[in-house]
Motif scaffolding. Structure first.
Motif, PDB file in Angstrom:
ATOM      1  N   VAL A 194     -47.304  25.156  46.066  1.00 53.32           N
ATOM      2  CA  VAL A 194     -47.190  24.919  47.510  1.00 53.32           C
ATOM      3  C   VAL A 194     -48.446  25.138  48.393  1.00 53.32           C
ATOM      4  N   MET A 195     -49.248  26.161  47.696  1.00 51.33           N
ATOM      5  CA  MET A 195     -50.509  26.494  48.519  1.00 51.33           C
ATOM      6  C   MET A 195     -51.686  25.622  48.078  1.00 51.33           C
ATOM      7  N   CYS A 196     -51.974  25.175  46.783  1.00 52.72           N
ATOM      8  CA  CYS A 196     -52.979  24.327  46.745  1.00 52.72           C
ATOM      9  C   CYS A 196     -52.884  23.242  46.036  1.00 52.72           C
ATOM     10  N   ASN A 197     -51.634  22.735  46.158  1.00 59.08           N
ATOM     11  CA  ASN A 197     -51.331  21.141  45.691  1.00 59.08           C
ATOM     12  C   ASN A 197     -51.560  20.973  44.456  1.00 59.08           C
ATOM     13  N   ARG A 198     -51.312  21.760  43.418  1.00 55.61           N
ATOM     14  CA  ARG A 198     -51.315  21.854  41.896  1.00 55.61           C
ATOM     15  C   ARG A 198     -50.443  21.736  41.092  1.00 55.61           C
ATOM     16  N   PRO A 199     -50.054  20.635  40.636  1.00 56.18           N
ATOM     17  CA  PRO A 199     -48.577  20.419  39.840  1.00 56.18           C
ATOM     18  C   PRO A 199     -48.532  21.458  38.765  1.00 56.18           C
ATOM     19  N   PRO A 200     -47.303  22.139  38.830  1.00 57.87           N
ATOM     20  CA  PRO A 200     -46.873  23.302  37.604  1.00 57.87           C
ATOM     21  C   PRO A 200     -47.265  22.905  36.221  1.00 57.87           C
ATOM     22  N   GLU A 201     -47.352  21.806  35.861  1.00 53.95           N
ATOM     23  CA  GLU A 201     -47.494  21.450  34.674  1.00 53.95           C
ATOM     24  C   GLU A 201     -49.102  21.722  34.158  1.00 53.95           C
ATOM     25  N   GLU A 202     -49.759  21.628  35.475  1.00 50.95           N
ATOM     26  CA  GLU A 202     -51.556  22.227  34.996  1.00 50.95           C
ATOM     27  C   GLU A 202     -51.601  23.569  34.942  1.00 50.95           C
ATOM     28  N   THR A 203     -50.667  24.368  35.428  1.00 50.42           N
ATOM     29  CA  THR A 203     -51.009  25.708  35.617  1.00 50.42           C
ATOM     30  C   THR A 203     -50.105  26.722  34.589  1.00 50.42           C
ATOM     31  N   VAL A 204     -49.058  26.369  34.179  1.00 49.68           N
ATOM     32  CA  VAL A 204     -48.025  27.031  33.313  1.00 49.68           C
ATOM     33  C   VAL A 204     -47.464  26.354  32.221  1.00 49.68           C
ATOM     34  N   GLY A 205     -46.776  27.078  31.623  1.00 45.46           N
ATOM     35  CA  GLY A 205     -46.128  26.670  30.388  1.00 45.46           C
ATOM     36  C   GLY A 205     -44.866  25.389  30.488  1.00 45.46           C
ATOM     37  N   ARG A 206     -44.386  24.777  29.526  1.00 51.98           N
ATOM     38  CA  ARG A 206     -43.265  23.850  29.650  1.00 51.98           C
ATOM     39  C   ARG A 206     -42.059  24.360  30.283  1.00 51.98           C
ATOM     40  N   GLU A 207     -41.605  25.532  29.777  1.00 53.33           N
ATOM     41  CA  GLU A 207     -40.393  25.867  30.237  1.00 53.33           C
ATOM     42  C   GLU A 207     -40.464  26.362  31.952  1.00 53.33           C
ATOM     43  N   SER A 208     -41.344  27.132  32.368  1.00 58.96           N
ATOM     44  CA  SER A 208     -41.638  27.449  33.773  1.00 58.96           C
ATOM     45  C   SER A 208     -41.985  26.318  34.485  1.00 58.96           C
ATOM     46  N   ALA A 209     -42.576  25.314  33.879  1.00 64.31           N
ATOM     47  CA  ALA A 209     -43.304  24.180  34.803  1.00 64.31           C
ATOM     48  C   ALA A 209     -41.541  23.044  34.996  1.00 64.31           C
ATOM     49  N   ASN A 210     -40.836  23.265  33.860  1.00 64.03           N
ATOM     50  CA  ASN A 210     -39.509  22.487  34.299  1.00 64.03           C
ATOM     51  C   ASN A 210     -38.916  22.929  35.174  1.00 64.03           C
ATOM     52  N   VAL A 211     -38.756  24.380  35.328  1.00 63.56           N
ATOM     53  CA  VAL A 211     -37.687  25.146  36.314  1.00 63.56           C
ATOM     54  C   VAL A 211     -38.471  25.041  37.807  1.00 63.56           C
ATOM     55  N   LEU A 212     -39.905  25.025  37.818  1.00 65.96           N
ATOM     56  CA  LEU A 212     -40.513  24.831  39.146  1.00 65.96           C
ATOM     57  C   LEU A 212     -40.262  23.377  39.782  1.00 65.96           C
ATOM     58  N   GLY A 213     -40.463  22.339  38.675  1.00 69.86           N
ATOM     59  CA  GLY A 213     -40.323  21.019  39.117  1.00 69.86           C
ATOM     60  C   GLY A 213     -38.943  20.938  39.873  1.00 69.86           C
ATOM     61  N   LYS A 214     -37.925  21.587  39.219  1.00 69.40           N
ATOM     62  CA  LYS A 214     -36.521  21.242  39.840  1.00 69.40           C
ATOM     63  C   LYS A 214     -36.684  22.142  41.273  1.00 69.40           C
ATOM     64  N   ALA A 215     -37.198  23.167  41.131  1.00 63.36           N
ATOM     65  CA  ALA A 215     -37.247  24.023  42.606  1.00 63.36           C
ATOM     66  C   ALA A 215     -37.935  23.135  43.567  1.00 63.36           C
TER      67      ALA A 215
END
Length: 233
Positions: free
Chosen positions: A203-224
Motif C-alpha cells: 500500500v505504501m510502495c506499490n510492491r506486490p506481496p509475492e515480491e516481498t513475502v512467502g506464498r501463504e502470506s502473499a495469498n492472504v494479502l492478495g485477498k485483503a
C-alpha cells in the motif's frame, strides 16, 4: 520521566514512504521504557523485515520508544509521543505518507494517532481495543488488523468489531484471524512479520506481496488487498 526515543533507518535510494513501528506496554505504568524491555524487543523482527524488503523501494523505517510504559487511562500516554514522532518525521521527510505498525498497546496508540495528516495506513497486531475507542479519525485510511484466535491479553472480538465499524469510512479494512496463535505472536512468527511487511510495501510502495513475502502470506494479502474484509489463516 525519559524523553521519547525515535530511531530512523533510511532506505538505499530516495525516500518515498515511511513505516513507524510502535511497541506494546501496560494498562498502567509511569516508569520509563528502555531498549531491553520485552515489548520493545518484540518489534525488532518487524523492523528488520520492513527494512530488508523496503530498502530498495524507498521505505523509511522508524521505531519509537515511549516516555512511559503505560496507557494510563484518559492520559493515553503513548499517543502524544506517536504524534510527536509523526511531526518529527514529517519535518525530516516532507510530503511522505506514513504507515503505523503497532502491537498491543502500540496498536491502540496507532488507532488514536491515525488521524495525523501524514498517516495513510494502520496495521494493528493483536491491538488492544476497548469499546468506545474512536474510529472517525481513520477515514480514508487503509486498515489491517491481525489477531490470534487464542489471545487472552487483548480481545480478538473487539478488534473485529472495531474494524466492522470503521469500514464505513476507511479506504479499506481487513481483519485476519490467526489460528492457534496467542498475544506474543511467537507460534507463527514469520506469518506475523510477513503480513505486516507485505501489506506496508503493497500500500505504501506499490510492491506486490509475492515480491516481498512467502506464498501463504502473499495469498492472504492478495485477498485483503482485493477487498476481502475478514480472513482466517
Amino acid at each position: 520521566m525519559t524523553d521519547p526515543v525515535l530511531e530512523v533507518d533510511e532506505p538505499t535510494g530516495s525516500p518515498t514512504a515511511i513505516a513507524l513501528v510502535l511497541h506494546g506496554g501496560r494498562a498502567n505504568g509511569t516508569g520509563g521504557t528502555n531498549a531491553r524491555q520485552l515489548a520493545v524487543v518484540r518489534m525488532r523482527p518487524f523492523v528488520r523485515s520492513l527494512r530488508r524488503a523496503g530498502a530498495d523501494r524507498g521505505l523509511v523505517v522508524a521505531r519509537l520508544r515511549y516516555q512511559v510504559r503505560g496507557w494510563n487511562g484518559a492520559s493515553a500516554s503513548p499517543v502524544p509521543d506517536v504524534r510527536w514522532a509523526l511531526d518529527r518525521l514529517a519535518e525530516r521527510f516532507p510530503g511522505l505518507p506514513t504507515a503505523l505498525v503497532g502491537h498491543s498497546m502500540g496498536g491502540r496508540a496507532a488507532v488514536y494517532a491515525g488521524g495525523h495528516p501524514t498517516v495513510t495506513a494502520v496495521v494493528g497486531l493483536a491491538p488492544w481495543i476497548e469499546p468506545g475507542d474512536p474510529f472517525t479519525q481513520l477515514a480514508r485510511r487503509r486498515l489491517l488488523f491481525v489477531h490470534g484466535d487464542l489471545d487472552r491479553m487483548t480481545s480478538p472480538r473487539q478488534s473485529a468489531t472495531f474494524l466492522r465499524e470503521s469500514a464505513r469510512i476507511a479506504a479499506s479494512s481487513t481483519y485476519v484471524s490467526v489460528r492457534r496463535e496467542r498475544h506474543a505472536m511467537l507460534r507463527r512468527a514469520t506469518l506475523w512479520h510477513e503480513l505486516a511487511t507485505g501489506f506496508v510495501l503493497a500500500v505504501m510502495c506499490n510492491r506486490p506481496p509475492e515480491e516481498t513475502v512467502g506464498r501463504e502470506s502473499a495469498n492472504v494479502l492478495g485477498k485483503a488487498l482485493g477487498g476481502e474484509t475478514s480472513l482466517v489463516v
